[in-house]
Every structure is written in C-alpha cells, then in structure tokens.
Design a protein around this motif. Structure first.
Motif, PDB file in Angstrom:
ATOM      1  N   VAL A   1      -7.198   6.650   7.567  1.00 33.68           N
ATOM      2  CA  VAL A   1      -6.333   5.964   8.684  1.00 33.68           C
ATOM      3  C   VAL A   1      -7.054   4.142   8.725  1.00 33.68           C
ATOM      4  CG1 VAL A   1      -5.784   5.655  11.137  1.00 33.68           C
ATOM      5  CG2 VAL A   1      -5.924   8.414   9.470  1.00 33.68           C
ATOM      6  N   ASP A   2      -8.017   4.799   9.233  1.00 37.23           N
ATOM      7  CA  ASP A   2      -8.231   3.020   9.356  1.00 37.23           C
ATOM      8  C   ASP A   2      -8.581   2.018   8.041  1.00 37.23           C
ATOM      9  OD1 ASP A   2      -9.597   4.066  11.623  1.00 37.23           O
ATOM     10  OD2 ASP A   2     -11.628   3.993  10.962  1.00 37.23           O
ATOM     11  N   ALA A   3      -8.157   2.031   6.982  1.00 31.55           N
ATOM     12  CA  ALA A   3      -8.404   1.262   5.726  1.00 31.55           C
ATOM     13  C   ALA A   3      -6.736   1.638   5.559  1.00 31.55           C
ATOM     14  CB  ALA A   3      -8.823   2.154   4.419  1.00 31.55           C
ATOM     15  N   VAL A   4      -5.728   1.557   6.374  1.00 31.94           N
ATOM     16  CA  VAL A   4      -4.387   1.524   5.805  1.00 31.94           C
ATOM     17  C   VAL A   4      -3.872   0.673   7.360  1.00 31.94           C
ATOM     18  CG1 VAL A   4      -1.850   3.182   6.213  1.00 31.94           C
ATOM     19  CG2 VAL A   4      -3.625   4.285   5.191  1.00 31.94           C
ATOM     20  N   ARG A   5      -4.544   1.008   8.144  1.00 33.66           N
ATOM     21  CA  ARG A   5      -4.338   0.232   9.752  1.00 33.66           C
ATOM     22  C   ARG A   5      -4.911  -1.349   9.052  1.00 33.66           C
ATOM     23  NH1 ARG A   5      -7.720   2.426  13.252  1.00 33.66           N
ATOM     24  NH2 ARG A   5      -5.995   3.515  13.669  1.00 33.66           N
ATOM     25  N   ALA A   6      -5.664  -1.394   8.585  1.00 37.71           N
ATOM     26  CA  ALA A   6      -6.000  -2.291   8.314  1.00 37.71           C
ATOM     27  C   ALA A   6      -5.435  -3.268   7.469  1.00 37.71           C
ATOM     28  CB  ALA A   6      -8.064  -2.651   7.936  1.00 37.71           C
ATOM     29  N   ALA A   7      -5.405  -2.989   6.588  1.00 34.50           N
ATOM     30  CA  ALA A   7      -3.760  -3.396   5.746  1.00 34.50           C
ATOM     31  C   ALA A   7      -2.643  -3.917   6.408  1.00 34.50           C
ATOM     32  CB  ALA A   7      -3.696  -2.073   4.091  1.00 34.50           C
TER      33      ALA A   7
ATOM     34  N   VAL B   1       0.633  -0.983   0.039  1.00 31.39           N
ATOM     35  CA  VAL B   1      -0.415   0.195   0.068  1.00 31.39           C
ATOM     36  C   VAL B   1       1.106   0.927  -0.036  1.00 31.39           C
ATOM     37  CG1 VAL B   1      -1.599   1.169   1.131  1.00 31.39           C
ATOM     38  CG2 VAL B   1      -2.231  -1.056   1.511  1.00 31.39           C
ATOM     39  N   ILE B   2       0.776   2.243  -0.908  1.00 31.86           N
ATOM     40  CA  ILE B   2       0.976   3.547  -1.010  1.00 31.86           C
ATOM     41  C   ILE B   2       0.507   4.564  -0.933  1.00 31.86           C
ATOM     42  CG2 ILE B   2       2.992   5.281  -2.593  1.00 31.86           C
ATOM     43  CD1 ILE B   2       3.639   2.271  -2.049  1.00 31.86           C
ATOM     44  N   VAL B   3       1.181   5.422   0.766  1.00 38.08           N
ATOM     45  CA  VAL B   3       0.458   6.549   0.486  1.00 38.08           C
ATOM     46  C   VAL B   3       0.816   7.587   0.495  1.00 38.08           C
ATOM     47  CG1 VAL B   3      -0.818   8.064   2.422  1.00 38.08           C
ATOM     48  CG2 VAL B   3      -0.952   5.008   3.115  1.00 38.08           C
ATOM     49  N   PRO B   4       0.586   8.180  -0.696  1.00 39.72           N
ATOM     50  CA  PRO B   4       1.496  10.187  -1.311  1.00 39.72           C
ATOM     51  C   PRO B   4       0.758  10.895  -0.313  1.00 39.72           C
ATOM     52  CG  PRO B   4      -0.422   8.891  -3.369  1.00 39.72           C
ATOM     53  CD  PRO B   4      -1.149   8.094  -1.609  1.00 39.72           C
ATOM     54  N   GLY B   5       1.531  11.849  -0.554  1.00 44.08           N
ATOM     55  CA  GLY B   5       1.918  12.939   0.375  1.00 44.08           C
ATOM     56  C   GLY B   5       0.172  13.138   0.774  1.00 44.08           C
ATOM     57  N   TRP B   6       0.621  13.815   1.817  1.00 43.31           N
ATOM     58  CA  TRP B   6      -0.789  14.947   2.774  1.00 43.31           C
ATOM     59  C   TRP B   6      -0.586  16.475   2.601  1.00 43.31           C
ATOM     60  CZ3 TRP B   6      -5.677  14.288   3.326  1.00 43.31           C
ATOM     61  CH2 TRP B   6      -6.224  14.642   3.824  1.00 43.31           C
ATOM     62  N   ALA B   7      -1.709  16.637   1.479  1.00 49.59           N
ATOM     63  CA  ALA B   7      -1.499  17.974   1.716  1.00 49.59           C
ATOM     64  C   ALA B   7      -1.288  19.119   2.629  1.00 49.59           C
ATOM     65  CB  ALA B   7      -2.196  19.009   0.282  1.00 49.59           C
TER      66      ALA B   7
ATOM     67  N   PHE C   1       1.829  11.274   7.892  1.00 52.82           N
ATOM     68  CA  PHE C   1       1.337  11.899   9.007  1.00 52.82           C
ATOM     69  C   PHE C   1      -0.112  10.601   8.324  1.00 52.82           C
ATOM     70  CE2 PHE C   1       3.660  15.136   8.505  1.00 52.82           C
ATOM     71  CZ  PHE C   1       3.876  15.706   9.539  1.00 52.82           C
ATOM     72  N   VAL C   2       0.076  10.673   8.191  1.00 51.05           N
ATOM     73  CA  VAL C   2      -1.146   9.186   7.787  1.00 51.05           C
ATOM     74  C   VAL C   2      -0.760   8.181   8.423  1.00 51.05           C
ATOM     75  CG1 VAL C   2      -2.647   7.948   6.502  1.00 51.05           C
ATOM     76  CG2 VAL C   2      -2.068  10.378   5.455  1.00 51.05           C
ATOM     77  N   LEU C   3       0.607   7.161   8.317  1.00 54.74           N
ATOM     78  CA  LEU C   3       0.606   6.326   9.004  1.00 54.74           C
ATOM     79  C   LEU C   3       1.013   6.875  10.225  1.00 54.74           C
ATOM     80  CD1 LEU C   3       1.431   5.467   5.953  1.00 54.74           C
ATOM     81  CD2 LEU C   3       3.685   4.724   6.756  1.00 54.74           C
ATOM     82  N   ALA C   4       1.996   7.371  10.777  1.00 54.50           N
ATOM     83  CA  ALA C   4       1.652   8.096  11.966  1.00 54.50           C
ATOM     84  C   ALA C   4       0.089   8.131  13.502  1.00 54.50           C
ATOM     85  CB  ALA C   4       2.372   9.806  12.683  1.00 54.50           C
ATOM     86  N   ALA C   5      -0.837   8.819  11.926  1.00 50.50           N
ATOM     87  CA  ALA C   5      -2.052   8.168  12.805  1.00 50.50           C
ATOM     88  C   ALA C   5      -2.580   7.035  13.395  1.00 50.50           C
ATOM     89  CB  ALA C   5      -3.022   9.569  12.102  1.00 50.50           C
ATOM     90  N   ALA C   6      -2.042   6.345  12.048  1.00 44.30           N
ATOM     91  CA  ALA C   6      -2.547   5.088  12.293  1.00 44.30           C
ATOM     92  C   ALA C   6      -1.759   3.897  13.273  1.00 44.30           C
ATOM     93  CB  ALA C   6      -2.577   3.970  11.290  1.00 44.30           C
ATOM     94  N   GLY C   7      -0.953   4.364  13.829  1.00 45.64           N
ATOM     95  CA  GLY C   7      -0.225   3.691  14.661  1.00 45.64           C
ATOM     96  C   GLY C   7       1.012   2.754  13.839  1.00 45.64           C
ATOM     97  N   LEU C   8       1.266   3.021  13.187  1.00 44.19           N
ATOM     98  CA  LEU C   8       2.214   2.191  12.227  1.00 44.19           C
ATOM     99  C   LEU C   8       3.361   2.602  12.451  1.00 44.19           C
ATOM    100  CD1 LEU C   8       0.186   1.472   8.477  1.00 44.19           C
ATOM    101  CD2 LEU C   8       0.395   0.899  11.437  1.00 44.19           C
ATOM    102  N   LEU C   9       4.119   3.963  12.716  1.00 36.67           N
ATOM    103  CA  LEU C   9       4.971   4.576  13.616  1.00 36.67           C
ATOM    104  C   LEU C   9       5.712   4.422  14.575  1.00 36.67           C
ATOM    105  CD1 LEU C   9       5.365   7.483  11.033  1.00 36.67           C
ATOM    106  CD2 LEU C   9       5.630   4.748   9.910  1.00 36.67           C
TER     107      LEU C   9
END
Length: 327
Positions: A85-91, A68-74, A106-114
C-alpha cells in the motif's frame, strides 16, 4: 509509455498478473516504434496462486515507474500488506499512472488513491469495496474506469480490457488492435459488467446477432437505422433491442455509434482523409456530426486526436494488416 511496473506480493491472483505481463512484456507489435520496459516488483519470493515467483526488483522500485499495475488481490477480507500500500501510494505521489486489475482496487483504495474518485472492481466485490471505503464512488456497471492518473478495472477478462485501453492511450487504436489480434480477443468491448453477472458470455457464433454484427461492420458508411438492423436480423425492433441488451449490454443505436467512432479513430490514425471524408466513411454524414459525437465519446475533437496519434501509428498496419498509403 516508459516503464511499467507490476506490483506483486503474497496473495495476488495469477490470471490478472499474467494478463498484464502478456500485454506489456511481449515486445512491440503493430508497427509500434517502441514498447514498454517491464519490471516485476515485490518481495524476494512470492506465491501467486499456486505458483512461486521471484520478482526482478523490490517494491521500492515502484516510484521510479511511469505506470504501476496492481493485479487482483485474492482475499478481499484481508487487508493488503502495508508495504505494498505504501509503495503504491508513493508511486502515485511521484507521478506514476496507477492501474488496478480486478480486486487490485482494494489496494488502491487502502492507499487513498480512490477517495473522491469513481472506481470499479469485480462485480461480486463492488458492495464490499463501497462499504469499506465510503469515499469511493464505486460503479458496478462498467468494465473499467479511467480517472487519468488512476484507473481501475472490473473482474478477470476486464483486466485485459483495461490493459488494451492503456496501450490505446499510449500508442493509438491501430497498435492496440494489433495486440488484441495477437491475443485473439476483441480490441474493445462495449457494455458493462451487468452483461456478465447473470448472463454467460456467448460464443462468437452462438447468439442471435452473430451474423448481424459483421454485416453492420461492413456497412458503417451507410445511414443504418434500428429498423434496418431488425430487418436484417429478421426480428422486430423491440425483439432486437432485447437481444442487443443481452449480448452487448447496450442498445442497438449506442453499439452502432461506438463502432462508427472506433472506425473513425482508425481512419484518423492511418489515412490522410479529411474529417468530412471520415464522416462519410463512418456513416456520420457531416464533419459537424462527427465532431460532436467524437468529442463526446473520445474527449477530444477529431483533429486533435489525429495530431496526437498520427505520428505514433502512421506506419502501423490497419485492422486488415495492410500498411497505410503515404502521400
């Protein structure tokens, strides 16, 4: 390899999205036997930069992807959407490799992955990421960070560095080099973000080391020293070191070692040369020296690296576009 899913939603940066799409969605190159299946996942219609696009699948497709690739958050001052965030965490929980480009961290951090992991993002936002997510070990001085199943990149062009790194992991250096040649970019950049914070990236022929680099790359089989490089560049060793730091973000010896290791990777993938022969061809001298530096830099011994990547790239062209000779 398998499926690469681009997670898009309102507020994504179009450059990073385009980089990932170009690398993973353009089909096999460099003799690769197979390539990625690309899926663009998001709401029915999203605005990316000044453009509007319609994803192929919903975010619920992310857990089915291999990567899963999460591009830049503006807007890093705004919390990313909860459904993203939920979908990235679930993946990630489903076993996907998750990579962020630029402020996608910032999306990965919000998902707790970092949490508890080393990570990076665009140099202008590393302080914000560290302050907002204190459990993340933010490194502002690297182009990308590979934690295995979780990867993050620095800003803009570093997104391409990370995408090429993923190709290198999946297909080997020869294929990654072929992708880089198609995109007309370096297959691997040394140094870190520090070189881009206050110093503009020099044009290929517009810096004091422009003539030195190709001269060195043609002589990697020789025991070159800093003094040799300084003599060729017609400057003192100290002056050479300052220019190297300014242009590459690292020292002459570290840059030289990196080029030797990259050349060793290509020889291990595309030839049947013994480790002793590879050591001689890359200026390492002995197999023992090559194994020590290779293991420290790449993370595995040369023999293991060859077993992993030789079957994937044995028929791929070398860096000059020639097919390797088979025994």
């Amino acid at each position: 390899m398998g499926t690469v899913a681009l997670a898009v939603t309102e507020g994504m940066l179009h450059f990073e999205l385009s980089v990932a799409y170009e690398v993973f969605g353009s089909g096999p190159v460099g003799g690769a036997a197979s390539w990625y299946e690309l899926a663009v996942c998001g709401p029915e219609s999203v605005r990316v930069g000044r453009f509007r696009m319609e994803p192929d699948h919903g975010l619920d497709r992310l857990p089915l992807a291999d990567t899963v690739i999460v591009p830049g958050w503006a807007d890093v001052d705004v919390a990313p959407p909860a459904d993203l965030v939920d979908a990235v965490r679930a993946a990630h929980e489903a076993g996907a490799r998750v990579a962020s480009l630029c402020t996608g961290a910032f999306v990965l951090a919000a998902a707790g992955l970092l949490d508890g992991r080393r990570a990076t993002t665009h140099w202008a936002h590393t302080g914000v990421l560290a302050a907002r997510h204190p459990r993340v070990a933010v490194d502002p001085d690297v182009l990308y960070v590979d934690n295995g199943s979780v990867l993050t990149s620095a800003g803009k062009a570093a997104a391409l560095d990370l995408c090429l790194h993923l190709v290198r992991l999946d297909h080997g250096s020869s294929v990654a080099n072929a992708v880089a040649r198609r995109l007309v970019v370096p297959p691997h950049r040394g140094g870190g973000q520090a070189q881009f914070v206050t110093t503009p990236v020099p044009a290929p022929d517009n810096h004091p080391l422009a003539d030195l680099f190709p001269w060195v790359l043609e002589r990697l089989d020789r025991p070159l020293t800093v003094e040799d490089l300084a003599r060729r560049a017609r400057m003192s060793s100290r002056h050479l070191g300052r220019h190297f730091r300014s242009v590459t973000g690292t020292t002459p010896l570290q840059w030289l070692l990196t080029q030797r290791i990259r050349h060793a990777q290509e020889l291990l993938e595309t030839t049947d040369d013994s480790v002793d022969a590879v050591a001689a061809a890359t200026g390492m001298g002995t197999a023992t020296t090559l194994r020590r530096h290779f293991n420290r830099t790449v993370g595995v011994p040369p023999d293991t690296y060859r077993r992993t990547f030789r079957t994937r790239t044995a028929t791929a062209p070398d860096v000059n576009g020639h097919s390797p000779q088979r025994p």
